[in-house]
Design a protein around this motif. Structure first.
Motif, PDB file in Angstrom:
ATOM      1  N   LYS A 193      -5.380  14.855 -28.772  1.00  0.00           N
ATOM      2  CA  LYS A 193      -4.364  14.041 -28.083  1.00  0.00           C
ATOM      3  C   LYS A 193      -4.924  12.757 -27.482  1.00  0.00           C
ATOM      4  O   LYS A 193      -4.204  11.789 -27.293  1.00  0.00           O
ATOM      5  N   ASN A 222      -0.635  14.774 -30.236  1.00  0.00           N
ATOM      6  CA  ASN A 222      -0.471  15.802 -29.215  1.00  0.00           C
ATOM      7  C   ASN A 222       0.263  17.021 -29.782  1.00  0.00           C
ATOM      8  O   ASN A 222       1.391  16.888 -30.267  1.00  0.00           O
ATOM      9  N   GLU A 277       2.523  19.989 -29.554  1.00  0.00           N
ATOM     10  CA  GLU A 277       3.533  20.323 -28.541  1.00  0.00           C
ATOM     11  C   GLU A 277       4.239  21.647 -28.790  1.00  0.00           C
ATOM     12  O   GLU A 277       5.000  22.091 -27.940  1.00  0.00           O
ATOM     13  N   ALA A 313       3.678  18.628 -33.765  1.00  0.00           N
ATOM     14  CA  ALA A 313       2.907  17.618 -33.038  1.00  0.00           C
ATOM     15  C   ALA A 313       3.625  16.273 -33.041  1.00  0.00           C
ATOM     16  O   ALA A 313       4.478  16.001 -33.888  1.00  0.00           O
ATOM     17  N   SER A 348       0.698  11.036 -29.186  1.00  0.00           N
ATOM     18  CA  SER A 348       0.481  11.093 -27.746  1.00  0.00           C
ATOM     19  C   SER A 348       1.305   9.986 -27.107  1.00  0.00           C
ATOM     20  O   SER A 348       1.439   8.894 -27.664  1.00  0.00           O
TER      21      SER A 348
END
Ligand code: 48F
Length: 274
Positions: A57, A126, A128, A142, A145
């Protein structure tokens, strides 16, 4: 006469990134977190011909290595980890029964090892959520970020045969499952990692590497966070050994079904590596 244009520069980046990203969407192993354990696992798996993608990230891979202890950028390893340190190729100085390594050198070297072995490292991504099919983790959900956290923008999915949670103290991927009640008692049910005990923590982080849910392995501090092991501070031998153990366990499972050997070798070749 112009030798190159701005459009050529942008197109070169776009084409190269597009190719890398497209390959990464379906791999053998997705590792979340490019810290000490995640990069070690990526390096070892890619070295054995397995197709590995690392999602990070932050801007820079290396996780908690860079900061050493309280911003003093030196880290410590114990004798058990010296073989890995030598294989990474970084310098070390003896200090009593321990060894000291420049934190920047280790972070940079681990990243280089993983990428040159054929792993794809994608920063600014990132994780998630997890993808779950028939009670098995089959990939990562993902987003970029910052974008996913602040704007209503849908994510993308990275599919893999195995996922490794190498997100450190937060054990982010395991928590995606825990918050829905998917993990068995004893895994992230209690208070997370225990108080500091450097020696016990270093053993725990290696001994308890395991598949905590079908398709999901933990390595590094995520091991302690999910199973109540002690924290240990800026000693990193356990992180390297934990990453290597995760690679071994995942590699054994994939050995029977891996299709990524050629893929990983091709990825390395594309970048001009042997
Ligand atoms: O924290 P980190 O280095 O994890 P580790 O390999 O090593 C722990 C040590 O650094 C230190 C220690 C040593 O004794 O205790 O804490 O277990 O690396 C974790 C990486 O995961 C990334 C994070 O930015 C860091 O680089 N990360 C965390 N959450 C996400 C993530 C996420 N949701 N998506 C992608 N990357």
């Amino acid at each position: 006469m112009k030798k190159f244009t701005e459009a050529q520069i942008s197109t070169a980046i776009l084409d190269a990134y597009h190719e890398k990203f497209r390959c990464a969407l379906q791999s053998d192993v997705v590792i979340v977190g490019a810290g000490a354990s995640g990069l070690t696992a990526a390096w070892k798996l890619a070295s054995s011909g397995i197709c590995v993608v690392v999602l990070e990230k932050r801007l820079s891979p290396g996780g908690g290595i860079w900061g050493g202890s309280m911003g003093m950028n030196e880290i410590v390893v114990q004798p058990e980890a010296l073989d890995i340190v030598n294989a990474v190729g970084v310098k070390h100085r003896t200090h009593g029964s321990l060894f000291v390594i420049d934190a920047s050198e280790l972070a940079a070297a681990l990243c280089l090892k993983a990428i040159q072995a054929g792993a794809t490292v994608l920063n600014l991504i990132n994780a998630e959520d997890v993808c779950l099919h028939n009670g098995r983790v089959t990939g990562l959900v993902a987003n970029r970020s910052l974008i996913g956290e602040s704007l209503p923008v849908d994510p993308i999915v990275f599919t893999a045969q195995a996922v490794i949670d190498a997100t450190g103290h937060e054990a982010v991927v395991a928590n995606f499952l825990a918050r829905r009640g998917y993990l068995k008692k004893g895994v992230l049910m209690d208070s997370g990692e225990d108080a500091m005990d450097a020696q016990a923590g270093e053993a725990f982080v290696v001994d308890h590497v395991r598949e905590i849910f079908p398709g999901l392995w933990v390595t590094g501090m995520a091991v302690c966070a999910t199973q109540g092991g002690p924290r240990m501070g800026p000693i990193f031998g356990g992180m390297l050994l934990s990453g290597a153990k995760a690679a071994k366990l995942v590699g054994e499972v994939l050995g029977k079904q891996s299709s990524g050997g050629q893929h990983s070798a091709d990825q390395a070749k594309t970048r001009g590596n042997k």
